[in-house]
Design a protein around this motif. Structure first.
Motif, PDB file in Angstrom:
ATOM      1  N   MET A 257     -20.699  34.265 110.038  1.00  0.00           N
ATOM      2  CA  MET A 257     -21.870  33.588 110.571  1.00  0.00           C
ATOM      3  C   MET A 257     -22.171  34.003 112.009  1.00  0.00           C
ATOM      4  O   MET A 257     -23.096  33.502 112.624  1.00  0.00           O
ATOM      5  N   GLU A 258     -21.369  34.926 112.550  1.00  0.00           N
ATOM      6  CA  GLU A 258     -21.598  35.522 113.871  1.00  0.00           C
ATOM      7  C   GLU A 258     -21.679  34.466 114.976  1.00  0.00           C
ATOM      8  O   GLU A 258     -22.551  34.512 115.851  1.00  0.00           O
ATOM      9  N   ILE A 259     -20.761  33.530 114.917  1.00  0.00           N
ATOM     10  CA  ILE A 259     -20.741  32.452 115.904  1.00  0.00           C
ATOM     11  C   ILE A 259     -20.061  32.938 117.179  1.00  0.00           C
ATOM     12  O   ILE A 259     -18.919  33.408 117.129  1.00  0.00           O
ATOM     13  N   PRO A 260     -20.703  32.872 118.322  1.00  0.00           N
ATOM     14  CA  PRO A 260     -20.027  33.196 119.588  1.00  0.00           C
ATOM     15  C   PRO A 260     -18.881  32.217 119.816  1.00  0.00           C
ATOM     16  O   PRO A 260     -19.104  31.034 120.092  1.00  0.00           O
ATOM     17  N   TYR A 261     -17.677  32.693 119.656  1.00  0.00           N
ATOM     18  CA  TYR A 261     -16.504  31.826 119.625  1.00  0.00           C
ATOM     19  C   TYR A 261     -15.434  32.393 120.554  1.00  0.00           C
ATOM     20  O   TYR A 261     -15.005  33.537 120.389  1.00  0.00           O
ATOM     21  N   TRP A 262     -15.040  31.609 121.532  1.00  0.00           N
ATOM     22  CA  TRP A 262     -13.995  32.022 122.460  1.00  0.00           C
ATOM     23  C   TRP A 262     -12.713  31.279 122.114  1.00  0.00           C
ATOM     24  O   TRP A 262     -12.581  30.069 122.379  1.00  0.00           O
ATOM     25  N   ALA A 263     -11.762  31.982 121.517  1.00  0.00           N
ATOM     26  CA  ALA A 263     -10.454  31.406 121.255  1.00  0.00           C
ATOM     27  C   ALA A 263      -9.609  31.449 122.522  1.00  0.00           C
ATOM     28  O   ALA A 263      -9.977  32.073 123.525  1.00  0.00           O
TER      29      ALA A 263
END
Length: 605
Positions: A257-263
């Motif tokens: 879903m191409e979610i900008p996600y910062w782990a």
């Protein structure tokens, strides 16, 4: 009223609904609020999800409807009310229909119930914003250029540049703190709507919230209830999802879903500049300190706050292991030992069952009565008509099921739940009799309205049985009652003097309100300003009044400007993420969003 009801029921449901909608729209167009209000029964309830109120707001009675319309009718400019499918006869003079309509800025869907020829319940829900529709279906992006392309970058290169710019050359409009199912669902919605947003989470991988819990954890809700936005679980997915499958799904979903996600990112602090109307958030991303300046801050940390760990005399003297249920590593290391689990809700049952099955002598300490329902009863009676293979085969997809649930205002939903609870109690009477003989203290809610209402009111106090109840009935899981007075070096002492030998103590004692995170992140003053999160104000156990009409502070504007809460179970995260995302999108595009009915704060924690 009785004569009007008798006259109305001689008409077909379709004729009654169409006649009501036509006259309703005519009165709205004429801005004749008295005429609109006269279309409703005196105890009518109108639930609005963003369309009229830019809020999640329920208004009750004719005066409540009139007050809302005086404030919002002209600005909303509703029109085009029509049915989406054939109306139905619900019995007792009640007919209902799914509807759709438009406003000045958006398109809405909803549901209408009539008693006789007057409106009883009305749901209006924003579905999309005009000119800002999601690129789905016939509007989907092409994904490829057939012919000359002045931009020679690949899809992967463009995505990498977008992700690299967010937080540096481009500030996120929305910062979502919390990257489990709630934050990920909202991140997907915002991505589809083109709202610059980043989801941050302290764990190393999406799904670690689930992946790192005890190994036997699984969802107790069935798969049909738990689908994600845009991308439902595949047809071969288990009915009850094991936690590691959910973890892997979240990681997969975040990527596709191409979610900008910062782990591996922690929000250290946040402060709001009232003049600039934006936040300053200090974050640690993989050891690098960054400053973000989003306009909106969303806390997507579930429906609960920090673990509620009791402070007890003797905790420092106890020689064994002790931890909150959220930190429980699983049963493997405790084989052959003695465990005491404080609490009798879902986590307590799950942990006790897993410990017993791995050779642990385990005792559950029940401090208060607990509601128990079986997973089979939930499937057959509570959810089967809306969320099941049978429901899907009957044409009830997830959207329709969600709208049906949303169409029942909280004021009356307990009355709808009581016969469901009664049917479940009858179905599983043998289990309840055996539990009571074993000394387990049962309840079915303060007003016998069952598990769903207990969840809405207090977020706990129940267990959906997947096997632990039989182990309590036969004594495999031992049972004690009362509060804990103190811990000794190798035991737990209850307030009646009972001593329970222990090598392990698990505090399955629940969680504090979500605004406990606000106190840590922003400050106690803001936590007090927004007040308690969750609950309806029903006046039942752990849900003090006054009546709120909606869940406190969830998915809607709060008393702290530009601060939002998002969470709940997977179904709520799926459904209400749409309405929160649309509120944020409207603000991002500069669409006026005058909020009607911003709730007062009655409880600070």
């Amino acid at each position: 009223m009785t004569q009007r009801l008798d006259a109305a029921v001689t008409q077909s449901p379709e004729a009654r609904i169409q006649s009501w909608l036509a006259d309703f729209e005519s009165a709205l167009a004429a801005r004749d609020i008295d005429r609109v209000v006269a279309k409703f029964v005196p105890d009518s309830i109108w639930r609005d999800l963003v369309t009229f109120t830019w809020n999640i707001k329920t208004v009750e009675g004719r005066e409540g409807i009139a007050d809302m319309l005086r404030a919002r009718l002209a600005g909303t400019d509703p029109s085009g009310f029509r049915t989406r499918e054939t109306p139905t006869d619900d019995g007792g003079g009640v007919v209902s229909a799914f509807i759709e309509f438009e406003t000045a800025v958006g398109r809405g869907v909803g549901h209408l119930r009539l008693k006789g020829d007057l409106g009883w319940t009305l749901l209006t829900a924003l579905d999309e914003l005009k000119g800002h529709e999601e690129p789905t279906g016939s509007r989907r992006v092409r994904g490829a250029v057939h012919g000359p392309d002045p931009d020679g970058r690949s899809w992967a290169e463009r995505r990498a540049e977008q992700e690299a710019s967010l937080g540096s050359s481009q500030q996120p409009y929305v910062l979502v703190v919390g990257g489990s199912q709630g934050g990920i669902a909202l991140g997907a919605r915002l991505r589809q709507l083109g709202v610059p947003a980043v989801v941050i989470d302290k764990h190393a991988r999406p799904g670690d919230h689930w992946r790192k819990r005890y190994k036997t954890l699984c969802l107790h809700d069935p798969v049909w209830y738990d689908h994600f936005p845009y991308l439902p679980f595949p047809a071969n997915w288990p009915v009850f999802s094991p936690k590691d499958k959910i973890a892997d799904w979240l990681e997969f979903y975040t990527r596709v879903m191409e979610i900008p996600y910062w782990a591996s990112t922690t929000c250290l602090s946040a402060s709001f500049d009232a003049q600039a109307e934006r936040w300053t958030a200090e974050v640690d991303r993989n050891g690098e300190r960054l400053t973000l300046r989003p306009t909106h801050l969303v806390l997507a940390t579930g429906m609960a706050g920090k673990p509620n760990v009791p402070e007890l005399p003797g905790q420092n003297a106890f020689r064994g292991d002790q931890h909150h249920s959220s930190q429980h590593p699983g049963p493997d290391r405790y084989a052959g030992k003695r465990a005491v689990v404080i609490g009798s809700g879902t986590s307590a049952h799950d942990i006790c069952k897993a410990l017993y099955e791995n050779g642990v002598d385990v005792t559950m300490v029940q401090r208060a009565s607990t509601l128990v329902v079986t997973s089979e009863a939930v499937l057959e009676i509570a959810l089967g008509g809306l969320y099941s293979e049978q429901a899907a085969a009957a044409g009830i997809d997830t959207e329709k099921a969600d709208l049906t649930v949303a169409s029942l205002p909280y004021r009356i939903i307990a009355d709808f739940q009581k016969p469901i609870s009664d049917a479940m109690r009858l179905r599983d009477k043998d289990l309840y009799d055996r539990l009571q003989r074993a000394g387990f203290r049962l309840d079915f809610g303060d007003d016998d309205s069952g598990q769903f209402m207990k969840y809405l009111r207090r977020g706990g106090g129940f267990y959906i049985d997947v096997g632990a109840s039989d182990l309590i009935c036969d004594g495999s899981i031992k049972l004690s009652h009362g509060g804990v007075e103190r811990l000794a070096e190798e035991s737990v002492i209850l307030d009646d003097g009972t001593e329970l030998p222990a090598d392990l103590v698990v505090y399955a004692t629940g969680f504090r309100s979500m605004n406990s995170f606000v106190a840590d992140l922003i400050g106690q003053e803001v936590a007090d300003k927004v007040g308690k999160v969750w609950g309806l104000g029903s006046g039942t156990t752990q849900d003090p009044g006054p009546w709120e009409g909606e869940l406190r502070n969830m998915w809607k504007p709060t008393q702290q400007k530009n601060l939002w809460f998002h969470g709940g179970n997977l179904a709520q995260s799926r459904h209400y993420s749409l309405f929160l995302a649309l509120q944020l999108k409207a603000r991002c595009e500069g669409i006026p969003t005058p909020v009607y009915g911003l709730p007062q704060v009655h409880h600070r924690s």
